[in-house]
Design an enzyme around this catalytic site. Sequence first.
Site, mmCIF file in Angstrom:
data_model
loop_
_atom_site.group_PDB
_atom_site.id
_atom_site.type_symbol
_atom_site.label_atom_id
_atom_site.label_comp_id
_atom_site.label_asym_id
_atom_site.label_seq_id
_atom_site.Cartn_x
_atom_site.Cartn_y
_atom_site.Cartn_z
ATOM 1 N N GLY A 16 0.805 -1.220 0.000
ATOM 2 C CA GLY A 16 0.000 0.000 0.000
ATOM 3 C C GLY A 16 0.839 1.271 0.000
ATOM 4 O O GLY A 16 1.881 1.331 0.651
ATOM 5 N N ASN A 52 -9.564 -7.956 4.344
ATOM 6 C CA ASN A 52 -8.336 -7.516 4.995
ATOM 7 C C ASN A 52 -8.283 -8.222 6.364
ATOM 8 O O ASN A 52 -9.142 -9.056 6.659
ATOM 9 C CB ASN A 52 -8.336 -5.980 5.111
ATOM 10 C CG ASN A 52 -6.924 -5.425 5.185
ATOM 11 O OD1 ASN A 52 -6.046 -6.008 5.820
ATOM 12 N ND2 ASN A 52 -6.683 -4.308 4.533
ATOM 13 N N ASN A 62 -7.367 0.767 -0.799
ATOM 14 C CA ASN A 62 -7.235 0.177 0.537
ATOM 15 C C ASN A 62 -8.006 1.025 1.542
ATOM 16 O O ASN A 62 -7.466 1.992 2.093
ATOM 17 C CB ASN A 62 -5.755 0.076 0.928
ATOM 18 C CG ASN A 62 -5.574 -0.687 2.220
ATOM 19 O OD1 ASN A 62 -6.541 -0.956 2.940
ATOM 20 N ND2 ASN A 62 -4.345 -1.043 2.522
ATOM 21 N N ILE A 65 1.935 -3.095 10.860
ATOM 22 C CA ILE A 65 3.015 -2.449 10.105
ATOM 23 C C ILE A 65 2.753 -0.938 10.007
ATOM 24 O O ILE A 65 3.673 -0.125 10.093
ATOM 25 C CB ILE A 65 3.123 -3.052 8.673
ATOM 26 C CG1 ILE A 65 3.191 -4.591 8.715
ATOM 27 C CG2 ILE A 65 4.326 -2.465 7.927
ATOM 28 C CD1 ILE A 65 4.375 -5.200 9.368
ATOM 29 N N GLY A 66 1.490 -0.599 9.833
ATOM 30 C CA GLY A 66 1.154 0.828 9.736
ATOM 31 C C GLY A 66 1.421 1.409 8.358
ATOM 32 O O GLY A 66 1.692 2.601 8.213
ATOM 33 N N GLY A 89 -3.672 -15.328 7.996
ATOM 34 C CA GLY A 89 -3.163 -16.700 8.042
ATOM 35 C C GLY A 89 -4.285 -17.730 8.074
ATOM 36 O O GLY A 89 -5.463 -17.370 8.144
ATOM 37 N N ASN A 131 -1.914 -0.615 -4.667
ATOM 38 C CA ASN A 131 -2.804 -0.523 -3.506
ATOM 39 C C ASN A 131 -2.755 0.922 -2.996
ATOM 40 O O ASN A 131 -1.753 1.364 -2.455
ATOM 41 C CB ASN A 131 -2.326 -1.534 -2.451
ATOM 42 C CG ASN A 131 -3.218 -1.593 -1.229
ATOM 43 O OD1 ASN A 131 -3.032 -0.852 -0.282
ATOM 44 N ND2 ASN A 131 -4.174 -2.493 -1.242
ATOM 45 N N CYS A 154 -7.326 -0.920 6.102
ATOM 46 C CA CYS A 154 -6.182 -1.238 6.974
ATOM 47 C C CYS A 154 -6.547 -0.944 8.432
ATOM 48 O O CYS A 154 -6.963 0.169 8.745
ATOM 49 C CB CYS A 154 -4.941 -0.437 6.580
ATOM 50 S SG CYS A 154 -3.570 -0.754 7.718
ATOM 51 N N GLY A 176 -7.854 -14.633 2.505
ATOM 52 C CA GLY A 176 -7.921 -15.057 3.902
ATOM 53 C C GLY A 176 -7.414 -16.467 4.095
ATOM 54 O O GLY A 176 -8.133 -17.429 3.810
#
Length: 305
Positions: free
Chosen positions: A48, A194, A129, A73-74, A219, A101, A132, A245
């Site tokens: 992104g 997401n 996006n 992560i931000g 995961g 993104n 997030c 996902g």
Amino acid sequence: MAPIDLSIDLKFATLKNPIIPASGTFGYGEEFQEFFPLDQLGAFIMKGIYKNRRPGNRPPRIFETPSGLLNSIGLAGPGAEELKSIIRRVRKMTDTPIIVNVCGEEDEEYLEVAEIFDAMPEVGMLELNISCPNVREGGKCPAQDERHTFRLVKLIRQNTQKPLIVKLSPNVSDVPAVAVAAQEGGADAVSLVNTFLGMAVDLKTRRPVFKNIFAGLSGPAIKPLALRLVWLVAQSVDIPVIGIGGISTGRDVLDYILVGASAVQTGTINMVEPTATLRILDEIRECMAELNISNLEQIKGALEV
Ligand code: SIN
């Protein structure tokens, strides 16, 4: 049996196969070229991007959970100008469609960033996006509000030409309603989900592991949750749905197609097994042969309930 054909029709583009590494799990593509040719992919999505460079969140940024990964992560990134140079470099490595993104602090920044990459011939599609969970307090994001989703998607659609995918959040009570808002705003496709908001704590310090308290869970742990949401959304919109996902096997991909996805994004698996795409593609072919089907349209949305 007819030879196996993995190509998929997204209405606005035909991809050679349904596998699209997800934003944030595949760097900028070039990092993976040393593991396998990017030509093997259906498409791939850049991490992104905002207009300006962002340092992202303070560490720790990831935390392993049973069958999953929490990240905060931000949306760290080099900014739009630097990404333009990266894209020109990556374009020379492959013809596979590149998806950018697009991120923004405010709607105006989303638009500015979308316009920058809409103008690049090297870019095939945009993914908005709006989901997030790691940049606003409490994990808030535009995808948690149907009206904001509609307004923002419409703004971007009216000012850009490239196919527009809108990436949705699972952290909302009515995901199909937000998907419909994105469709009404002019999205060409929706991608979901997401990460799920989660948290981890440290017993010794009695503090949350992450500075933002919450983080995003991805995961295999989230696959059943995401599969349900993809199924619900696929019944609610007419535009293509891209399932995301916990995909780590060919069987997972076919499960998403069966509930109505046209394509899928692989995420966390790319971080633990960089060549996973090649294995997953082989497994899809094997699974299709077992099911006696030669193209994915034969099972797309064919779930009987
Ligand atoms: C992050 O950079 O924090 C994750 C990206 C996302 O969830 O969209």
